[in-house]
Motif scaffolding. Structure first.
Motif, PDB file in Angstrom:
ATOM      1  N   GLY A  72       0.849  -1.186   0.000  1.00  0.00           N
ATOM      2  CA  GLY A  72       0.000   0.000   0.000  1.00  0.00           C
ATOM      3  C   GLY A  72       0.880   1.229   0.000  1.00  0.00           C
ATOM      4  O   GLY A  72       2.026   1.176  -0.470  1.00  0.00           O
ATOM      5  N   ASN A  74       0.280   3.814   2.805  1.00  0.00           N
ATOM      6  CA  ASN A  74       0.040   4.619   4.013  1.00  0.00           C
ATOM      7  C   ASN A  74       0.985   4.308   5.168  1.00  0.00           C
ATOM      8  O   ASN A  74       0.811   4.815   6.274  1.00  0.00           O
ATOM      9  CB  ASN A  74      -1.423   4.472   4.466  1.00  0.00           C
ATOM     10  CG  ASN A  74      -1.744   3.056   4.946  1.00  0.00           C
ATOM     11  OD1 ASN A  74      -0.901   2.157   4.836  1.00  0.00           O
ATOM     12  ND2 ASN A  74      -2.945   2.864   5.450  1.00  0.00           N
ATOM     13  N   ASN A 156       5.897  -0.326   3.409  1.00  0.00           N
ATOM     14  CA  ASN A 156       4.550  -0.365   2.849  1.00  0.00           C
ATOM     15  C   ASN A 156       4.122  -1.739   2.339  1.00  0.00           C
ATOM     16  O   ASN A 156       3.064  -1.868   1.735  1.00  0.00           O
ATOM     17  CB  ASN A 156       4.441   0.638   1.691  1.00  0.00           C
ATOM     18  CG  ASN A 156       4.157   2.041   2.197  1.00  0.00           C
ATOM     19  OD1 ASN A 156       3.211   2.241   2.975  1.00  0.00           O
ATOM     20  ND2 ASN A 156       4.969   2.999   1.793  1.00  0.00           N
ATOM     21  N   ASP A 200      -4.396  -0.563   2.126  1.00  0.00           N
ATOM     22  CA  ASP A 200      -4.577   0.607   2.989  1.00  0.00           C
ATOM     23  C   ASP A 200      -5.970   0.688   3.619  1.00  0.00           C
ATOM     24  O   ASP A 200      -6.397   1.783   4.014  1.00  0.00           O
ATOM     25  CB  ASP A 200      -4.281   1.909   2.205  1.00  0.00           C
ATOM     26  CG  ASP A 200      -2.839   1.962   1.724  1.00  0.00           C
ATOM     27  OD1 ASP A 200      -1.971   1.419   2.424  1.00  0.00           O
ATOM     28  OD2 ASP A 200      -2.600   2.542   0.642  1.00  0.00           O
ATOM     29  N   ASP A 202      -8.804   0.921   2.428  1.00  0.00           N
ATOM     30  CA  ASP A 202      -9.485   2.087   1.849  1.00  0.00           C
ATOM     31  C   ASP A 202     -10.883   1.767   1.311  1.00  0.00           C
ATOM     32  O   ASP A 202     -11.522   2.611   0.667  1.00  0.00           O
ATOM     33  CB  ASP A 202      -8.630   2.705   0.722  1.00  0.00           C
ATOM     34  CG  ASP A 202      -8.422   1.763  -0.458  1.00  0.00           C
ATOM     35  OD1 ASP A 202      -9.021   0.662  -0.466  1.00  0.00           O
ATOM     36  OD2 ASP A 202      -7.653   2.115  -1.369  1.00  0.00           O
TER      37      ASP A 202
END
Ligand SMILES: [Ca+2]
Ligand SMILES: [Ca+2]
Length: 253
Positions: A72, A74, A156, A200, A202
């Protein structure tokens, strides 16, 4: 036959080569799913974190771990993975019979497939999966719910092992490269149902048509050159002679 002295020296050479290669082609930290294979067991000598092995000849075995690496952006290891479709094959003159694939970490939910053990690339050794875009014979790993790829790889990127399979060396010489082959559409392009993962946290599901998806670096055999082994042996003798005068002999490659 490779002597212990030569093998250690070979390991140092491979490590140095891998460091050079890593400098030239760094692992991509781009968001997405990468299927990473690594040698994790068997009778062959494993080098470089599982990216290389030295065959001990026909009948030598290599256990391959299949890892889903999800990235990801973040900085939090909140990535997950659920579906992966594809095949496994080796290329090169060292023949490797694949088989005995087993799901790991419950990637055997409804509709999963072990994959057919067959020589689908017609090079003389057994592979796992099938050619072309067909679902028939493909390996399909599926978990009942998104599964955390929570083992950190870098800031990440995290990973989770999804399967394991075995390879048996079938020839006495040659080199081989082993990797994952994503299931594609009929023209070799990305196929949305070929994989599903999450980045993430999301709220979106990612697929090969909406995210980055592919194989990692292959697992390759390492075949030391006889001349290099001779030089390595002489180097070892010189080092030994300096440390233990009168107690060193030439290793036999
Ligand atoms: Ca084959
Ligand atoms: Ca993340």
């Amino acid at each position: 036959m490779i002597t212990p002295v030569s093998r250690r020296a070979a390991r140092r050479l491979v490590a140095a080569a891998a460091t050079t290669l890593a400098t030239l082609t760094p692992f991509s930290a781009d968001a997405g799913l990468i299927m990473d294979l690594r040698a994790i067991g068997g009778s062959a000598t494993i080098l470089n974190g599982g990216k290389n092995f030295i065959s001990a000849g026909p009948g030598s075995t290599i256990t391959i771990g299949v890892f889903a690496r999800v990235s990801g952006t973040n900085g939090i290891h909140d990535e997950t993975v659920q579906d992966i479709f594809g095949s496994f094959a080796s290329t090169g003159s060292l023949l490797l019979n694949m088989g005995n694939l087993q799901p790991v970490n419950a990637f055997d939910a409804s509709s999963y497939q072990l994959g057919s053990v067959q020589d689908f690339d017609s090079d003389g050794d057994l592979d796992i999966g099938s050619a072309g875009s067909t679902i028939t014979g493909k390996w399909f790993a599926r978990s009942g719910a998104p599964t955390s790829a929570g083992t950190p790889v870098d800031l990440n990127t995290g990973e989770v092992q999804v399967a394991v399979f075995n390879m048996t060396v079938m020839s006495s010489t040659g080199a081989a490269s082993v990797n994952f082959i994503p299931r594609t559409n009929s023209t070799g392009g990305n196929l949305s149902v070929s994989a599903v993962w999450f980045q993430d946290n999301d709220g979106h599901s990612y697929t090969p048509t909406s995210g980055s998806y592919g194989p990692g670096a292959p697992v390759t055999s390492f075949v030391p050159e006889p001349a290099a082994l001779g030089l390595l042996s002489l180097g070892s003798i010189a080092l030994c002679a300096r440390r233990r005068p009168g107690k060193c002999s030439l290793a036999t490659p």
